[in-house]
Design a protein around this motif. Sequence first.
Motif, PDB file in Angstrom:
ATOM      1  N   PHE A  60     -10.137  19.084 -14.435  1.00  0.00           N
ATOM      2  CA  PHE A  60     -10.805  20.380 -14.281  1.00  0.00           C
ATOM      3  C   PHE A  60     -10.271  21.376 -15.311  1.00  0.00           C
ATOM      4  O   PHE A  60     -11.054  22.101 -15.964  1.00  0.00           O
ATOM      5  CB  PHE A  60     -10.568  20.901 -12.862  1.00  0.00           C
ATOM      6  CG  PHE A  60     -11.208  22.229 -12.564  1.00  0.00           C
ATOM      7  CD1 PHE A  60     -12.553  22.322 -12.244  1.00  0.00           C
ATOM      8  CD2 PHE A  60     -10.455  23.401 -12.593  1.00  0.00           C
ATOM      9  CE1 PHE A  60     -13.143  23.549 -11.947  1.00  0.00           C
ATOM     10  CE2 PHE A  60     -11.037  24.634 -12.310  1.00  0.00           C
ATOM     11  CZ  PHE A  60     -12.385  24.706 -11.988  1.00  0.00           C
ATOM     12  N   MET A  61      -8.964  21.418 -15.486  1.00  0.00           N
ATOM     13  CA  MET A  61      -8.362  22.325 -16.465  1.00  0.00           C
ATOM     14  C   MET A  61      -8.882  22.032 -17.864  1.00  0.00           C
ATOM     15  O   MET A  61      -9.214  22.952 -18.628  1.00  0.00           O
ATOM     16  CB  MET A  61      -6.830  22.183 -16.415  1.00  0.00           C
ATOM     17  CG  MET A  61      -6.195  22.729 -15.152  1.00  0.00           C
ATOM     18  SD  MET A  61      -4.470  22.201 -14.890  1.00  0.00           S
ATOM     19  CE  MET A  61      -3.713  22.659 -16.457  1.00  0.00           C
ATOM     20  N   GLU A  62      -8.974  20.754 -18.184  1.00  0.00           N
ATOM     21  CA  GLU A  62      -9.446  20.367 -19.517  1.00  0.00           C
ATOM     22  C   GLU A  62     -10.907  20.787 -19.718  1.00  0.00           C
ATOM     23  O   GLU A  62     -11.276  21.317 -20.779  1.00  0.00           O
ATOM     24  CB  GLU A  62      -9.287  18.856 -19.681  1.00  0.00           C
ATOM     25  CG  GLU A  62      -9.548  18.369 -21.088  1.00  0.00           C
ATOM     26  CD  GLU A  62      -9.113  16.924 -21.280  1.00  0.00           C
ATOM     27  OE1 GLU A  62      -9.843  16.204 -22.004  1.00  0.00           O
ATOM     28  OE2 GLU A  62      -8.075  16.531 -20.712  1.00  0.00           O
TER      29      GLU A  62
ATOM     30  N   LYS B  42     -12.510  23.259 -18.234  1.00  0.00           N
ATOM     31  CA  LYS B  42     -12.630  24.718 -18.304  1.00  0.00           C
ATOM     32  C   LYS B  42     -12.072  25.260 -19.617  1.00  0.00           C
ATOM     33  O   LYS B  42     -12.554  26.275 -20.131  1.00  0.00           O
ATOM     34  CB  LYS B  42     -11.946  25.381 -17.106  1.00  0.00           C
ATOM     35  CG  LYS B  42     -12.565  24.979 -15.782  1.00  0.00           C
ATOM     36  CD  LYS B  42     -14.090  25.143 -15.803  1.00  0.00           C
ATOM     37  CE  LYS B  42     -14.792  24.236 -14.828  1.00  0.00           C
ATOM     38  NZ  LYS B  42     -16.266  24.342 -14.904  1.00  0.00           N
ATOM     39  N   LYS B  43     -11.077  24.584 -20.155  1.00  0.00           N
ATOM     40  CA  LYS B  43     -10.573  24.993 -21.470  1.00  0.00           C
ATOM     41  C   LYS B  43     -11.671  24.816 -22.523  1.00  0.00           C
ATOM     42  O   LYS B  43     -11.886  25.687 -23.381  1.00  0.00           O
ATOM     43  CB  LYS B  43      -9.349  24.150 -21.844  1.00  0.00           C
ATOM     44  CG  LYS B  43      -8.846  24.341 -23.275  1.00  0.00           C
ATOM     45  CD  LYS B  43      -8.447  25.785 -23.550  1.00  0.00           C
ATOM     46  CE  LYS B  43      -7.715  25.930 -24.872  1.00  0.00           C
ATOM     47  NZ  LYS B  43      -8.526  25.543 -26.043  1.00  0.00           N
ATOM     48  N   LYS B  44     -12.405  23.719 -22.450  1.00  0.00           N
ATOM     49  CA  LYS B  44     -13.496  23.490 -23.395  1.00  0.00           C
ATOM     50  C   LYS B  44     -14.592  24.534 -23.232  1.00  0.00           C
ATOM     51  O   LYS B  44     -15.253  24.926 -24.200  1.00  0.00           O
ATOM     52  CB  LYS B  44     -14.072  22.080 -23.201  1.00  0.00           C
ATOM     53  CG  LYS B  44     -13.153  20.966 -23.669  1.00  0.00           C
ATOM     54  CD  LYS B  44     -13.778  19.597 -23.432  1.00  0.00           C
ATOM     55  CE  LYS B  44     -12.839  18.493 -23.893  1.00  0.00           C
ATOM     56  NZ  LYS B  44     -13.414  17.131 -23.624  1.00  0.00           N
ATOM     57  N   GLU B  45     -14.788  24.983 -21.995  1.00  0.00           N
ATOM     58  CA  GLU B  45     -15.798  26.007 -21.727  1.00  0.00           C
ATOM     59  C   GLU B  45     -15.274  27.418 -22.007  1.00  0.00           C
ATOM     60  O   GLU B  45     -16.021  28.390 -21.875  1.00  0.00           O
ATOM     61  CB  GLU B  45     -16.236  25.916 -20.255  1.00  0.00           C
ATOM     62  CG  GLU B  45     -16.937  24.622 -19.906  1.00  0.00           C
ATOM     63  CD  GLU B  45     -17.150  24.480 -18.395  1.00  0.00           C
ATOM     64  OE1 GLU B  45     -16.977  25.490 -17.671  1.00  0.00           O
ATOM     65  OE2 GLU B  45     -17.484  23.373 -17.938  1.00  0.00           O
ATOM     66  N   GLU B  46     -14.009  27.518 -22.367  1.00  0.00           N
ATOM     67  CA  GLU B  46     -13.348  28.803 -22.622  1.00  0.00           C
ATOM     68  C   GLU B  46     -13.467  29.733 -21.407  1.00  0.00           C
ATOM     69  O   GLU B  46     -13.765  30.915 -21.529  1.00  0.00           O
ATOM     70  CB  GLU B  46     -13.911  29.463 -23.885  1.00  0.00           C
ATOM     71  CG  GLU B  46     -13.664  28.648 -25.140  1.00  0.00           C
ATOM     72  CD  GLU B  46     -14.080  29.385 -26.394  1.00  0.00           C
ATOM     73  OE1 GLU B  46     -14.811  30.395 -26.295  1.00  0.00           O
ATOM     74  OE2 GLU B  46     -13.647  28.971 -27.493  1.00  0.00           O
ATOM     75  N   LYS B  47     -13.220  29.155 -20.252  1.00  0.00           N
ATOM     76  CA  LYS B  47     -13.296  29.906 -19.004  1.00  0.00           C
ATOM     77  C   LYS B  47     -11.938  29.873 -18.315  1.00  0.00           C
ATOM     78  O   LYS B  47     -11.345  28.802 -18.165  1.00  0.00           O
ATOM     79  CB  LYS B  47     -14.363  29.298 -18.096  1.00  0.00           C
ATOM     80  CG  LYS B  47     -14.688  30.144 -16.860  1.00  0.00           C
ATOM     81  CD  LYS B  47     -15.863  29.551 -16.106  1.00  0.00           C
ATOM     82  CE  LYS B  47     -16.249  30.404 -14.904  1.00  0.00           C
ATOM     83  NZ  LYS B  47     -16.810  31.707 -15.286  1.00  0.00           N
ATOM     84  N   PRO B  48     -11.402  31.030 -17.896  1.00  0.00           N
ATOM     85  CA  PRO B  48     -10.121  31.017 -17.190  1.00  0.00           C
ATOM     86  C   PRO B  48     -10.253  30.311 -15.850  1.00  0.00           C
ATOM     87  O   PRO B  48     -11.329  30.327 -15.241  1.00  0.00           O
ATOM     88  CB  PRO B  48      -9.793  32.506 -17.011  1.00  0.00           C
ATOM     89  CG  PRO B  48     -11.124  33.183 -17.003  1.00  0.00           C
ATOM     90  CD  PRO B  48     -11.971  32.397 -17.976  1.00  0.00           C
ATOM     91  N   PHE B  49      -9.172  29.682 -15.392  1.00  0.00           N
ATOM     92  CA  PHE B  49      -9.253  28.930 -14.145  1.00  0.00           C
ATOM     93  C   PHE B  49      -8.152  29.348 -13.177  1.00  0.00           C
ATOM     94  O   PHE B  49      -7.086  29.820 -13.555  1.00  0.00           O
ATOM     95  CB  PHE B  49      -9.188  27.422 -14.402  1.00  0.00           C
ATOM     96  CG  PHE B  49      -7.979  26.953 -15.174  1.00  0.00           C
ATOM     97  CD1 PHE B  49      -6.723  26.851 -14.579  1.00  0.00           C
ATOM     98  CD2 PHE B  49      -8.098  26.599 -16.516  1.00  0.00           C
ATOM     99  CE1 PHE B  49      -5.623  26.407 -15.292  1.00  0.00           C
ATOM    100  CE2 PHE B  49      -6.996  26.156 -17.243  1.00  0.00           C
ATOM    101  CZ  PHE B  49      -5.756  26.065 -16.622  1.00  0.00           C
TER     102      PHE B  49
END
Length: 547
Positions: A266-268, A270-277
Amino acid sequence: MNKNILPVLFIGTVLFSQQVNSQKLDSNKKKPNIIVVFADDISARELPIYNSSTWSVAPQGGDTSDPKFRAVTPVMDRLATEGLYIKTAWGATICSPSRASMMTGRYAHLHKWWHLKDRGKFKNEEGKNITYPLYESSPYTIGIVAKAGGYATYWAGKTQIDGVEKFGFDEGCFTPGVNDKGNPYSDFKIVSQKINGKPVLINEDTGGQVDYYAQGGWYWKPNVELMNYPNSKKKFEYWPNTPESKASYGLNTYGPDVELNFILDFMERKKKEEKPFFIYHTSHLGHDGWDFLNSDINPETRQKWPGTPIVEWKNGKYVRTNPNVTGDKGNYDTHGTVTEGGIHNHVKYLDYQLWQYVQKLKELGIEDNTILIFCADNGTSGYGKGSTVSQRGPHIPMLIYAPCLKMTKKGAQDALADVTDILPTIAEITGVKLPDNYELNGESLIPFLTTSKPEHRKWIYTFHNEKQLIRSKDVLIDGQGTIYDVAKYPADLISFPKIKEVSETSKTYQTEYKELKDILPRFDMYKTEHDAPVNGIGKVDPLKVKK
């Protein structure tokens, strides 16, 4: 008014205003990611950073000073040095109420979860009396708050809360699942059946009767359920759920690994989507459980905390031995690839998982823009869990590692904090302002972490059914009404001197005692307001909330 205030956000029936305080965060960076690892039944004394002279012994618990049962935590040690840890942090005395307070930032006088099965009743729309849902008592829960701040949200691990889909989490991985009775992949379950008209508990793996409590296994060969799995058409589905995962699933599948693997994925993404998690990782590690790999062990000597995969710290990194468990129906051979039981091995495995978190953050290039909080729900089983004596029950570890904060403090902090503080801390980090007329019992840790403020809060509080516990810097009143001098920690973190006559103490002690006694009536509603109010405490009409 802060000129950074953004338009009001509506989440369902909940209203927020969002604001960003760039003075406390590095204004050159994006919103920081947030990870909360909430471990299970682990007293502060189990972590070496707390320097206790005693800790819990395997296999059945109790006190020991034997180094062989001392957890090894090189990662926590480093994070506590580069970040900080709170010497006096509290949860509730037992798990469900503590988790309710973590999720809501409130004490039981509002959320009404007084104990494990002692929860306030609520009349739903069908007129049926049910447990007062947290989302009814407290609409601003941590997932909802993070979501309102623009965060992608993930919940993994233990639930103990109904309606998990109503707490603002985009996805989830639950062990065991929330709809677990039909799980076809694992027979590592203790289930209730009737034999000759009497209820008994059966180990589905062996078919034998056991004296324990019903559960779906969450360690080896875990019962797993996913929520909103990407590209799935189902809200909930059992895992394994792909040809690859089905082929690899079995005795060597370890629940804590499954949880973390889904989190890291999930972290990976969201990082690609440039969205904070925001990650809410409610690990089972620390909690005892039925040891399915050693089911034939005598109940009096069984391993209270089932063994974990073997991990070793070598040359500045963890090395994990792949488990090799074989057998069936209670007759298993681990071939030396699983540790002996003991909470020290659970704490060590949590340390390994924190290392995995840090490694992934480094790999993604976001370590310097992530806030990591580690704590637990209540004291260790067999030592503090469920106890209202002194602070055995609520004294938990709390560690904060936050390179993105302009932190003014490091290392051991002689401060007071409790689990209700996490929600307002998340609200401040994410830039979400809750309505002024909404009661929170926690206080944001950000001012303490980032300014010269010498203390975080003057008192902390918890509860256990009708019993109340409260302490200040120097005075503790426990659930028995016993008063302690807690100005200094004893070697075992618990043997505080008792105060027999407050009138014979210093003016400082007398003042603190009076302040604590004056606070207690605010929350003392167990007998007078045990259940949900007719109209609901947490109901907020968006049209009546000031913008």
